[in-house]
Design an enzyme around this catalytic site. Structure first.
Site, PDB file in Angstrom:
ATOM      1  N   SER A 298       0.944  -1.163  -0.026  1.00 50.04           N
ATOM      2  CA  SER A 298       0.135   0.063   0.162  1.00 50.04           C
ATOM      3  C   SER A 298       0.950   1.191   0.094  1.00 50.04           C
ATOM      4  O   SER A 298       1.600   1.375  -0.905  1.00 50.04           O
ATOM      5  CB  SER A 298      -1.030  -0.179   1.195  1.00 50.04           C
ATOM      6  OG  SER A 298      -1.799   0.904   0.969  1.00 50.04           O
ATOM      7  N   ASP A 309      10.348   5.114  -9.824  1.00 47.30           N
ATOM      8  CA  ASP A 309       9.925   5.997 -11.160  1.00 47.30           C
ATOM      9  C   ASP A 309      10.694   7.076 -11.351  1.00 47.30           C
ATOM     10  O   ASP A 309      10.857   7.588 -12.616  1.00 47.30           O
ATOM     11  CB  ASP A 309       8.383   6.128 -11.189  1.00 47.30           C
ATOM     12  CG  ASP A 309       7.668   5.037 -11.301  1.00 47.30           C
ATOM     13  OD1 ASP A 309       8.114   3.807 -11.577  1.00 47.30           O
ATOM     14  OD2 ASP A 309       6.370   5.104 -11.623  1.00 47.30           O
ATOM     15  N   LYS A 323      -0.623  -4.240  -3.340  1.00 48.39           N
ATOM     16  CA  LYS A 323      -1.752  -3.619  -3.153  1.00 48.39           C
ATOM     17  C   LYS A 323      -2.074  -2.298  -3.604  1.00 48.39           C
ATOM     18  O   LYS A 323      -1.420  -1.235  -3.076  1.00 48.39           O
ATOM     19  CB  LYS A 323      -2.235  -3.364  -1.686  1.00 48.39           C
ATOM     20  CG  LYS A 323      -3.398  -2.982  -1.170  1.00 48.39           C
ATOM     21  CD  LYS A 323      -3.209  -3.034   0.495  1.00 48.39           C
ATOM     22  CE  LYS A 323      -4.721  -2.323   0.860  1.00 48.39           C
ATOM     23  NZ  LYS A 323      -4.910  -1.048   0.584  1.00 48.39           N
TER      24      LYS A 323
END
Length: 564
Positions: A298, A309, A323
């Site tokens: 999460s 990223d 998740k």
């Protein structure tokens, strides 16, 4: 109590009358509201008739709870109803705070044992220690009570008092202590150290309110040490997630303003939102490694995914949980709450890392993992390839360390814990965790301790042999196979006997970490454990090699010379 009961009767009658009237109106509509009204009308009638006509007395609330749990359970594992008595658990998940004494316990045979004491808690300030036994709470003997019941007796409203009778086995002391409950806040950043050659280490174990501030404080403290920092390890292993906003704020500590950290998109488009960094980064250049494993989920994946990223950190460890769903909590009548999955989140590259799809085959909830062949390709800021679905994949995959079977068995049977408690009362406190040394004599003492406790290691193989023997006897084949089974049993016993010697170093390290926790609660155990953590040691080597570190944040093709 009577007011609430009458209120329920009035509400039920009003609901039925209201539903009847609304049902006539809803018949004239074509949208989903007719189905809602119809279903509520039927549900109220079923609940009313069961309460009126069933052969035994029923609890309307229990019936409602069963049906609501069935409804939410048919959707996904995260959509959850919280009755009034469980709302405190939900609050603890988001704030890390509760009213209590600061004690962790477990039931052991016929007594309740204290396993951990927070240093600045009422229990810690009163001198209670791991290994102490709780015999009585507020005049009530606890030997026959469940662990949950004892925990509930210890918790309560801050400012209220609780009286406990304690027995300290290794000093044969029995005493009574009165504690005043306080608001207990479990720190999301329990540990922050400077490790070898200027590499800092911060452990972030959950995203609760204010945890980003704790990370900042830890980072600033480490950077202000003489010599500063040459690199930083942010440990998210086992972090189950928490508050999305705190993940964004934590990312902002390492990323300058204006960068997308996460986007959430759901069925209600007006609620879609993109979260960006808004403040100047505390440090946007320090070499950074983030540790994850399969229990990182999460909000932990939001942070790791954003740093990956944006090519701001090297991700090390195992693939994360996966998740990619967002939950929103809503208030319901009578101080109840509902946590509902309302959206999916997307990392800066646009990927959703949800690993499981939920669908229905009739009334059955289907859970399917997204196969690697169907995972979509995305690119980081520098052009590195990353994949959606299936969690965050580390840039440097490292296998998780697993304990030997004998080590796990010693932990399960609390032999390590119990010996550490005895050692604490028999030895003076060393100057620091680094000065804690265990000798061959100490290990011999531990082996003698195991004999005193009548400890016997039975391997999984021995347990399987027991099952095999039972099945052979049931089948009537025992006489034909007795000789082979007895021979195998003797061989297994010989192997099991040697395990305490074969895994001596591993067991010594576990003993050392547990003993350190007695002398330096909370921090000592972790600091000692890090010294033998292979993933930590390999990550330090990565951060000490600037060229390799930079190469990991660039596309693989960029380091290849092309000729035409």
């Amino acid at each position: 109590m009577m007011f609430r009961k009458n209120k329920w009767k009035t509400l039920a009658a009003g609901l039925l009358l209201g539903l009847a009237g609304m049902g006539i109106w809803a018949l004239r509509t074509d949208d989903k509201y007719f189905e809602i009204i119809k279903s509520l009308d039927i549900y109220a009638s079923v609940l009313r008739d069961l309460n009126t006509y069933y052969v035994d007395s029923l609890s309307p609330f229990s019936l409602m709870r069963t049906s609501v749990d069935a409804m939410t359970g048919s959707l996904d594992p995260y959509t959850t109803f919280y009755p009034e008595e469980d709302v405190g658990d939900l609050t603890f998940q988001t704030t890390g705070k509760y009213g209590g004494t600061g004690i962790s316990i477990r039931r052991e045979e016929d007594h309740v044992l204290i396993t951990d004491v927070l240093q600045d808690s009422p229990a810690g300030l009163a001198g209670l220690r791991p290994g102490d036994r709780i015999e009585n709470i507020d005049g009530r003997d606890v030997d026959s009570l469940s662990e949950d019941t004892v925990s509930n007796l210890l918790r309560g409203v801050p400012g209220t008092s609780v009286i406990m009778r304690i027995y300290r086995p290794y000093q044969q002391q029995r005493f009574t202590v009165k504690l005043v409950r306080a608001e207990i806040g479990l720190r999301s950043v329990p540990y922050a150290f400077r490790l070898a050659d200027g590499v800092g280490y911060i452990r972030l174990q959950q995203f609760t309110q204010g945890c980003s501030r704790q990370v900042k404080q830890a980072l600033d403290s480490l950077k202000n040490l003489p010599g500063g920092l040459q690199g930083l390890i942010l440990d998210l292993r086992g972090n189950p997630g928490g508050l999305l906003e705190e993940a964004v704020k934590t990312a902002n500590l390492f990323i300058d303003p204006g960068q997308i950290i996460v986007s959430i998109r759901g069925r209600i488009q007006a609620w879609n939102q993109t979260y960006r960094t808004t403040e100047r980064a505390d440090d946007d250049s320090i070499p950074l490694a983030v540790l994850i494993n399969h229990q990182s989920a999460s909000a932990a994946e939001i942070l790791a995914g954003a740093l990956q990223d944006l090519d701001r950190a090297v991700i090390v460890g195992q693939r994360s949980y996966g998740k990619g769903l967002v939950q929103t909590t809503y208030d319901l009548p009578y101080d109840t709450k509902m946590k509902i999955t309302t959206a999916r989140y997307y990392t800066p590259s646009g990927r959703c890392i949800q690993a499981i799809t939920y669908s229905h085959q009739g009334d059955v909830l289907q859970q399917d993992y997204i196969p690697d062949s169907l995972r979509q390709i995305y690119k980081t800021a520098h052009g590195r390839i990353v994949k959606g679905g299936g969690g965050i994949e580390p840039d440097i995959p490292l296998r998780q360390q697993h304990l030997s079977e004998i080590a796990e068995d010693l932990l399960i049977h609390h032999m390590i814990f119990d010996y550490a408690t005895r050692y604490f009362y028999e030895h003076a406190k060393p100057a620091s965790p680094n000065d804690l040394m265990l000798t061959d004599r100490d290990y011999t003492s531990f082996l003698q301790f195991l004999q005193e406790k009548n400890y016997h290691f039975q391997s999984n193989a021995s347990q399987l042999l027991d099952q095999f023997t039972d099945q052979v006897q049931i089948a009537g084949w025992w006489e034909q196979l007795r000789q082979q089974a007895d021979s195998l049993r003797r061989t297994l016993n010989q192997i099991e006997t040697k395990q305490l010697i074969a895994h001596r170093e591993e067991i010594m390290q576990l003993l050392k970490a547990e003993i350190a926790d007695r002398y330096w609660p909370q921090q000592g155990q972790w600091l000692v454990s890090l010294q033998s953590d292979e993933i930590i040691l390999k990550t330090i080597r990565i951060l000490h090699d600037p060229k390799s570190y930079r190469a990991l944040l660039m596309p693989a093709s960029s380091s290849i010379a092309h000729t035409h």
